[in-house]
Design a protein around this motif. Sequence first.
Motif, PDB file in Angstrom:
ATOM      1  N   ALA A 163       0.832  -1.211   0.000  1.00 40.99           N
ATOM      2  CA  ALA A 163       0.000   0.000   0.000  1.00 40.99           C
ATOM      3  C   ALA A 163       0.865   1.259   0.000  1.00 40.99           C
ATOM      4  CB  ALA A 163      -0.939  -0.012   1.198  1.00 40.99           C
ATOM      5  N   LEU A 164       1.942   1.257   0.772  1.00 35.62           N
ATOM      6  CA  LEU A 164       2.841   2.415   0.804  1.00 35.62           C
ATOM      7  C   LEU A 164       3.541   2.606  -0.543  1.00 35.62           C
ATOM      8  CD1 LEU A 164       4.425   2.118   4.364  1.00 35.62           C
ATOM      9  CD2 LEU A 164       2.870   3.879   3.531  1.00 35.62           C
ATOM     10  N   LEU A 165       3.981   1.524  -1.173  1.00 34.02           N
ATOM     11  CA  LEU A 165       4.639   1.636  -2.477  1.00 34.02           C
ATOM     12  C   LEU A 165       3.691   2.171  -3.549  1.00 34.02           C
ATOM     13  CD1 LEU A 165       6.806  -1.606  -2.608  1.00 34.02           C
ATOM     14  CD2 LEU A 165       7.602   0.749  -2.483  1.00 34.02           C
ATOM     15  N   ILE A 166       2.486   1.657  -3.583  1.00 34.50           N
ATOM     16  CA  ILE A 166       1.501   2.120  -4.574  1.00 34.50           C
ATOM     17  C   ILE A 166       1.129   3.574  -4.310  1.00 34.50           C
ATOM     18  CG2 ILE A 166      -0.869   1.798  -5.385  1.00 34.50           C
ATOM     19  CD1 ILE A 166      -0.411  -1.236  -4.950  1.00 34.50           C
ATOM     20  N   GLY A 167       0.921   3.923  -3.050  1.00 34.98           N
ATOM     21  CA  GLY A 167       0.602   5.318  -2.722  1.00 34.98           C
ATOM     22  C   GLY A 167       1.723   6.270  -3.088  1.00 34.98           C
ATOM     23  N   THR A 168       2.965   5.875  -2.823  1.00 38.04           N
ATOM     24  CA  THR A 168       4.109   6.713  -3.185  1.00 38.04           C
ATOM     25  C   THR A 168       4.203   6.883  -4.693  1.00 38.04           C
ATOM     26  OG1 THR A 168       5.297   5.965  -1.227  1.00 38.04           O
ATOM     27  CG2 THR A 168       6.607   6.957  -2.978  1.00 38.04           C
ATOM     28  N   GLY A 169       3.966   5.806  -5.436  1.00 37.41           N
ATOM     29  CA  GLY A 169       3.992   5.897  -6.900  1.00 37.41           C
ATOM     30  C   GLY A 169       2.936   6.840  -7.439  1.00 37.41           C
ATOM     31  N   ILE A 170       1.744   6.784  -6.892  1.00 32.02           N
ATOM     32  CA  ILE A 170       0.673   7.676  -7.342  1.00 32.02           C
ATOM     33  C   ILE A 170       1.007   9.125  -7.020  1.00 32.02           C
ATOM     34  CG2 ILE A 170      -1.730   8.327  -6.907  1.00 32.02           C
ATOM     35  CD1 ILE A 170      -2.350   5.333  -6.678  1.00 32.02           C
ATOM     36  N   VAL A 171       1.530   9.376  -5.837  1.00 25.81           N
ATOM     37  CA  VAL A 171       1.892  10.749  -5.460  1.00 25.81           C
ATOM     38  C   VAL A 171       2.981  11.290  -6.381  1.00 25.81           C
ATOM     39  CG1 VAL A 171       3.004  12.123  -3.649  1.00 25.81           C
ATOM     40  CG2 VAL A 171       1.139  10.586  -3.066  1.00 25.81           C
ATOM     41  N   LEU A 172       3.988  10.482  -6.675  1.00 24.74           N
ATOM     42  CA  LEU A 172       5.058  10.930  -7.568  1.00 24.74           C
ATOM     43  C   LEU A 172       4.538  11.204  -8.975  1.00 24.74           C
ATOM     44  CD1 LEU A 172       8.044   8.662  -6.475  1.00 24.74           C
ATOM     45  CD2 LEU A 172       7.761  11.106  -6.113  1.00 24.74           C
ATOM     46  N   LEU A 173       3.663  10.343  -9.481  1.00 20.45           N
ATOM     47  CA  LEU A 173       3.100  10.574 -10.811  1.00 20.45           C
ATOM     48  C   LEU A 173       2.248  11.837 -10.849  1.00 20.45           C
ATOM     49  CD1 LEU A 173       2.134   6.967 -11.913  1.00 20.45           C
ATOM     50  CD2 LEU A 173       3.877   8.430 -12.907  1.00 20.45           C
ATOM     51  N   ARG A 174       1.484  12.079  -9.812  1.00 21.77           N
ATOM     52  CA  ARG A 174       0.652  13.290  -9.791  1.00 21.77           C
ATOM     53  C   ARG A 174       1.493  14.549  -9.739  1.00 21.77           C
ATOM     54  NH1 ARG A 174      -4.276  13.540  -5.957  1.00 21.77           N
ATOM     55  NH2 ARG A 174      -4.588  15.309  -7.303  1.00 21.77           N
ATOM     56  N   ARG A 175       2.641  14.496  -9.069  1.00 19.68           N
ATOM     57  CA  ARG A 175       3.488  15.680  -8.943  1.00 19.68           C
ATOM     58  C   ARG A 175       4.357  15.933 -10.167  1.00 19.68           C
ATOM     59  NH1 ARG A 175       4.681  18.124  -4.007  1.00 19.68           N
ATOM     60  NH2 ARG A 175       3.265  17.469  -2.396  1.00 19.68           N
ATOM     61  N   THR A 176       4.578  14.924 -11.004  1.00 24.74           N
ATOM     62  CA  THR A 176       5.481  15.098 -12.144  1.00 24.74           C
ATOM     63  C   THR A 176       4.769  14.903 -13.472  1.00 24.74           C
ATOM     64  OG1 THR A 176       6.174  12.781 -11.968  1.00 24.74           O
ATOM     65  CG2 THR A 176       7.508  14.409 -10.812  1.00 24.74           C
ATOM     66  N   VAL A 177       4.521  13.683 -13.857  1.00 24.27           N
ATOM     67  CA  VAL A 177       4.052  13.354 -15.199  1.00 24.27           C
ATOM     68  C   VAL A 177       2.634  13.850 -15.448  1.00 24.27           C
ATOM     69  CG1 VAL A 177       3.598  11.462 -16.795  1.00 24.27           C
ATOM     70  CG2 VAL A 177       5.569  11.363 -15.271  1.00 24.27           C
ATOM     71  N   TRP A 178       1.706  13.527 -14.569  1.00 31.12           N
ATOM     72  CA  TRP A 178       0.305  13.860 -14.820  1.00 31.12           C
ATOM     73  C   TRP A 178       0.045  15.355 -14.743  1.00 31.12           C
ATOM     74  CZ3 TRP A 178      -1.836   9.484 -11.257  1.00 31.12           C
ATOM     75  CH2 TRP A 178      -1.667   8.259 -11.901  1.00 31.12           C
ATOM     76  N   ARG A 179       0.848  16.117 -14.032  1.00 33.52           N
ATOM     77  CA  ARG A 179       0.629  17.552 -13.905  1.00 33.52           C
ATOM     78  C   ARG A 179       0.825  18.245 -15.248  1.00 33.52           C
ATOM     79  NH1 ARG A 179       3.027  20.926  -9.098  1.00 33.52           N
ATOM     80  NH2 ARG A 179       1.154  20.113  -8.163  1.00 33.52           N
ATOM     81  N   GLY A 180       1.772  17.789 -16.046  1.00 30.03           N
ATOM     82  CA  GLY A 180       2.052  18.416 -17.330  1.00 30.03           C
ATOM     83  C   GLY A 180       0.941  18.264 -18.342  1.00 30.03           C
TER      84      GLY A 180
END
Length: 96
Positions: free
Chosen positions: A25-42
Amino acid sequence: MQTLANFGDGGGPGPWILFFPLIWALLIGTGIVLLRRTVWRGRRGGPWRQPAVENDSPIAVLGHRFASGEIDEDEYWRRLSVLNEEFGRSAKGGGA
């Protein structure tokens, strides 16, 4: 009663088996947070993304008119040179 795979008699994995779902759960949550802050924001527009030329500026309107075929290339360049002189963006030296 068998709870946590026979925890009471020492033959099962014990309560640490609950640790692995927590790690996933922590790994998946961290991955989603990182994607939202970098790739998906653009991919979204937002206040941090300012267009290079405003859509209602005279140069943008002229470009849209040329792209839609309302004016030909000669008229586009003639009007663009007038707008560049008016707004102080004329090319200095070496320009045609």
